[in-house]
Design a protein around this motif. Sequence first.
Motif, PDB file in Angstrom:
ATOM      1  N   GLY A   1     -12.517  -8.668   4.125  1.00 24.78           N
ATOM      2  CA  GLY A   1     -11.724  -8.136   3.027  1.00 24.78           C
ATOM      3  C   GLY A   1     -11.867  -8.944   1.750  1.00 24.78           C
ATOM      4  O   GLY A   1     -12.492 -10.008   1.728  1.00 24.78           O
TER       5      GLY A   1
ATOM      6  N   ILE B   1      -2.138  -2.757   8.800  1.00 25.61           N
ATOM      7  CA  ILE B   1      -1.905  -2.836   7.363  1.00 25.61           C
ATOM      8  C   ILE B   1      -2.705  -1.706   6.732  1.00 25.61           C
ATOM      9  O   ILE B   1      -3.764  -1.339   7.221  1.00 25.61           O
ATOM     10  CB  ILE B   1      -2.323  -4.221   6.797  1.00 25.61           C
ATOM     11  N   HIS B   2      -2.188  -1.087   5.697  1.00 24.27           N
ATOM     12  CA  HIS B   2      -2.785   0.074   5.006  1.00 24.27           C
ATOM     13  C   HIS B   2      -2.664   1.350   5.850  1.00 24.27           C
ATOM     14  O   HIS B   2      -3.192   2.387   5.441  1.00 24.27           O
ATOM     15  CB  HIS B   2      -4.266  -0.147   4.638  1.00 24.27           C
ATOM     16  N   SER B   3      -2.028   1.304   7.006  1.00 27.44           N
ATOM     17  CA  SER B   3      -1.897   2.482   7.874  1.00 27.44           C
ATOM     18  C   SER B   3      -0.421   2.725   8.192  1.00 27.44           C
ATOM     19  O   SER B   3       0.419   1.873   7.923  1.00 27.44           O
ATOM     20  CB  SER B   3      -2.660   2.264   9.192  1.00 27.44           C
ATOM     21  N   PRO B   4      -0.126   3.879   8.790  1.00 34.05           N
ATOM     22  CA  PRO B   4       1.256   4.105   9.213  1.00 34.05           C
ATOM     23  C   PRO B   4       1.678   3.088  10.281  1.00 34.05           C
ATOM     24  O   PRO B   4       0.853   2.591  11.036  1.00 34.05           O
ATOM     25  CB  PRO B   4       1.202   5.526   9.807  1.00 34.05           C
TER      26      PRO B   4
ATOM     27  N   ASP C   1      -9.444   5.661  15.972  1.00 35.68           N
ATOM     28  CA  ASP C   1      -8.218   6.355  16.357  1.00 35.68           C
ATOM     29  C   ASP C   1      -7.064   6.098  15.388  1.00 35.68           C
ATOM     30  O   ASP C   1      -5.932   6.488  15.642  1.00 35.68           O
ATOM     31  CB  ASP C   1      -7.831   6.023  17.803  1.00 35.68           C
ATOM     32  N   ARG C   2      -7.361   5.397  14.281  1.00 33.22           N
ATOM     33  CA  ARG C   2      -6.355   5.167  13.249  1.00 33.22           C
ATOM     34  C   ARG C   2      -7.078   4.903  11.926  1.00 33.22           C
ATOM     35  O   ARG C   2      -8.277   4.645  11.926  1.00 33.22           O
ATOM     36  CB  ARG C   2      -5.494   3.952  13.610  1.00 33.22           C
TER      37      ARG C   2
ATOM     38  N   ILE D   1     -10.076   0.046  18.374  1.00 36.00           N
ATOM     39  CA  ILE D   1      -9.816   1.136  17.425  1.00 36.00           C
ATOM     40  C   ILE D   1     -10.476   2.431  17.888  1.00 36.00           C
ATOM     41  O   ILE D   1     -10.627   3.377  17.122  1.00 36.00           O
ATOM     42  CB  ILE D   1     -10.281   0.781  15.996  1.00 36.00           C
TER      43      ILE D   1
ATOM     44  N   GLN E   1       0.816  -1.204   0.000  1.00 36.55           N
ATOM     45  CA  GLN E   1       0.000   0.000   0.000  1.00 36.55           C
ATOM     46  C   GLN E   1       0.860   1.270   0.000  1.00 36.55           C
ATOM     47  O   GLN E   1       2.013   1.233   0.443  1.00 36.55           O
ATOM     48  CB  GLN E   1      -0.856   0.023   1.280  1.00 36.55           C
ATOM     49  N   PRO E   2       0.294   2.397  -0.465  1.00 34.43           N
ATOM     50  CA  PRO E   2       0.989   3.677  -0.288  1.00 34.43           C
ATOM     51  C   PRO E   2       1.260   3.928   1.201  1.00 34.43           C
ATOM     52  O   PRO E   2       0.636   3.290   2.053  1.00 34.43           O
ATOM     53  CB  PRO E   2      -0.015   4.706  -0.828  1.00 34.43           C
TER      54      PRO E   2
ATOM     55  N   GLY F   1     -11.834  -3.523   4.262  1.00 32.07           N
ATOM     56  CA  GLY F   1     -12.287  -4.905   4.180  1.00 32.07           C
ATOM     57  C   GLY F   1     -12.580  -5.472   5.553  1.00 32.07           C
ATOM     58  O   GLY F   1     -13.597  -6.122   5.776  1.00 32.07           O
TER      59      GLY F   1
ATOM     60  N   ASP G   1       1.303   7.102   2.786  1.00 30.16           N
ATOM     61  CA  ASP G   1       0.806   8.347   3.391  1.00 30.16           C
ATOM     62  C   ASP G   1      -0.236   8.040   4.464  1.00 30.16           C
ATOM     63  O   ASP G   1      -0.952   7.062   4.330  1.00 30.16           O
ATOM     64  CB  ASP G   1       0.211   9.261   2.314  1.00 30.16           C
ATOM     65  N   PRO G   2      -0.386   8.849   5.519  1.00 25.44           N
ATOM     66  CA  PRO G   2       0.430  10.044   5.798  1.00 25.44           C
ATOM     67  C   PRO G   2       1.790   9.692   6.393  1.00 25.44           C
ATOM     68  O   PRO G   2       1.862   9.123   7.477  1.00 25.44           O
ATOM     69  CB  PRO G   2      -0.421  10.811   6.821  1.00 25.44           C
TER      70      PRO G   2
ATOM     71  N   ARG H   1       6.330  -0.965   5.994  1.00 28.64           N
ATOM     72  CA  ARG H   1       5.239  -1.170   5.039  1.00 28.64           C
ATOM     73  C   ARG H   1       5.451  -2.517   4.360  1.00 28.64           C
ATOM     74  O   ARG H   1       6.551  -2.801   3.878  1.00 28.64           O
ATOM     75  CB  ARG H   1       5.212  -0.037   4.006  1.00 28.64           C
TER      76      ARG H   1
END
Lengths: 461, 461
Positions: free
Chosen positions: A404, A432-435, B215-216, A282, A92-93, B221, A95-96, A121
């Motif tokens: 997913g 995953i998909h997050s910083p 919070d993130r 979360i 995944q990209p 998915g 960012d941020p 990543r």
Amino acid sequence: MADALDPVLNDIDRDLDNSLERLFAWLRIPSISTDSAYAGHCREAARWLEGNLTALGFETSVEETSLHPVVLAHRPKPGAPHVLFYGHYDVQPVDPLDLWTTPPFEPRIDETGDSKKIVARGASDDKGQVMTFVEACRAHLAMNGDLPVGVTILIEGAEENGSQGLPEWVEANRERLKADVALVCDTGMWDRETPQITTSLRGLAYYEIKVTCADRDLHSGFFGGAAANPIHVLSRIIADLHDADGRVTLPGFYDGVREPPPELLEQWRSLGLTPEKFLGPIGLKQPAGERGRLPIELIQSRPACDVNGIIGGYTGEGTKTVIASQASAKVSFRLVDDQDPDQLSRTFEAFVRERVPADCSVEVICYKGSRAVALPYDMPQLAAAQAALAAEWGREAVAVGAGGSIPIVGDFKRLLGLDTLLIGFGLDDDRIHSPNEKYELTSFHKGTRSWARILSALAAA
Amino acid sequence: MADALDPVLNDIDRDLDNSLERLFAWLRIPSISTDSAYAGHCREAARWLEGNLTALGFETSVEETSLHPVVLAHRPKPGAPHVLFYGHYDVQPVDPLDLWTTPPFEPRIDETGDSKKIVARGASDDKGQVMTFVEACRAHLAMNGDLPVGVTILIEGAEENGSQGLPEWVEANRERLKADVALVCDTGMWDRETPQITTSLRGLAYYEIKVTCADRDLHSGFFGGAAANPIHVLSRIIADLHDADGRVTLPGFYDGVREPPPELLEQWRSLGLTPEKFLGPIGLKQPAGERGRLPIELIQSRPACDVNGIIGGYTGEGTKTVIASQASAKVSFRLVDDQDPDQLSRTFEAFVRERVPADCSVEVICYKGSRAVALPYDMPQLAAAQAALAAEWGREAVAVGAGGSIPIVGDFKRLLGLDTLLIGFGLDDDRIHSPNEKYELTSFHKGTRSWARILSALAAA
């Protein structure tokens, strides 16, 4: 004669540091598939794996698709069952970027907290998971000079970009992908101690909407109240997608969606996964989707619609009194049972167009869609894998559906007639998909051991 | 003895190229007030003007406010009327930068098309307009050694950022700002040939909303259908702001809004400004605001709400299956008559908060607000200015209301007891706040001549 398993498991334990070094080398390649600026790095990641698998004794090649290349590796074993292992080397990209504690492509072991974690990543999705299988093969080959079953490994480079080009490539290469069962390592554990086999996956349909009103940005003082505002148009479309009960309002959207059988609902209830337990980690408390359903039910058996991104007008610091000319949003749908992504595309585009004023315009881009898939509960390889996982983890493996999408699983069934065992060692908090994406060192280590056991178990299945 | 006007007008014609050079030098300073990275450049722009006005013989100083400094220049004339001229040296941000044909801070004369244009950020809003007044003073001083009236010039640096800090500074400096009338050059012409005096201005209230759910960032998915999505929450808020008839739905929003008198409506109708004529030049056809009202009515006498910017989630190339943690929007209101921005802030924040799920959070930032203002139709300076404009342009000046806000005009009335003549030479297609902002060379040249005439006319008013 069956190959011995214990030496293989011991070798995995002994060689863990070297296994990590190999994974780290792969993680350092920023193979982001959705941004064309990283196309060269995707190719590098494919070449790295080609080199690794060749060294292990696989007949390996890097093959072109319409987007990023796939890595294909063979090691046949006449008379034994044959498995097709699938994963992806793209990520995944990032960012941020400023939310990452350390650079995303400089993998490290984080020893803070109560467990060791691989942070980078792709650590979990999907390079770390792919390497659990590769390292299991390595240990079998090192100890026994052979694998328990015939193995084909197919690692693609566009999974995070809708697997663009892959179905066409699979269709053109059916003969080279023959197997008895497919294995995919791109899913998660039930929890930190309990392994899981994912027996169903939601499908995915992904769109981008670009609304254009005036042919230039306008001063909101001069034109406010008289000129159409694309952010208003877009917000209206997005707001209209759900009713007050959280149901998607697209005509016919729930066609082909089946209610879960009562016994399955009962089983889910018995898991004790309350909204608080499910959403608490979360920072949330109440399910946001269809009213009156359990979170696990929403995620495993119900379709959903989410806007994944939106942008328009002035988004910098402070104020700007502008009416934007254009605004755009990325909108995706998770599909279940027999929902048809092609039918959805037609319905969605019509739904959008009828909400755009006559003097404005809209572009609806349709990215790749995929249907939901489900596994037959009585397949022998499922029982074999469950037994192998139980042996490694000391707990029964939970068999559940997942929210997913892994589009290739539907393609394997459709194009190759293959059912897929989805076994992975990710955790819900892997980001995953997050910083700060991470993969537990335990996931990597016991995941590798798990595959070593599964390969042996499949030889007998 | 009245100063001679003809030599002044001749000097303006003769010195036009030098006037342009001076304007260009000022335009080269990127004095963007809403981005703190440009704070130093704002200060430079203030210093440049201080140098210019000092050279002309004004007693000039740069004075601190809570944001960017103001430039204050005095040239008293005992026994004569005294005017307070206001403008701003700050400019709008330049994004999207890639839509500019040439760099925004490299001013140039564009000779394509049927007129010569000064192209640069700030060419029209407001450096070009400010310099029409400064150059008129220069010519009077050059030819007569004096000005027809006493003049105080106040040029601020935060107009595009809600004039932050200015009202407090004005209040603290009331004694130094005494005058008989205020003059502002930050508005437009009726059309290319017809001058205009703006006799009313809508007010402005500007907010930013930041919605936070999980919070993130989440994988859509895993969580889609169960976890709250801040883009959905924000879109619902924005969609709810207007009803199906284009009216703003905030409780009490239309309190204090008066219907225009029938004779004014009749006058507007007689202008023949159909929706097609009004919106055609920007590529639109139908008014987007309240149903059943003329565009000119919507813009001059009705309040409005516009979302000026929105951002959340993944906005790069391709797809990312993410549910964002946070999404934000900038929302502004144009106010008329007796609408109270303070009351609106309370109503708006409550409206937003009641639409945010209990387990999510929202921050509502309130930027500076201003009430609408209107001029008494019988003030003698209005007649004098109308006569001066008619002499320059060969047409009667139209007296109308305007849709935009210049908050300081309300402050001048409230704090200094001053009515303000709003006279400007911008055109609707000047693209202020947009890429390729321009100011007609005619606007600059005849604008300067207009101020030279108005200064003389005010001496007798």
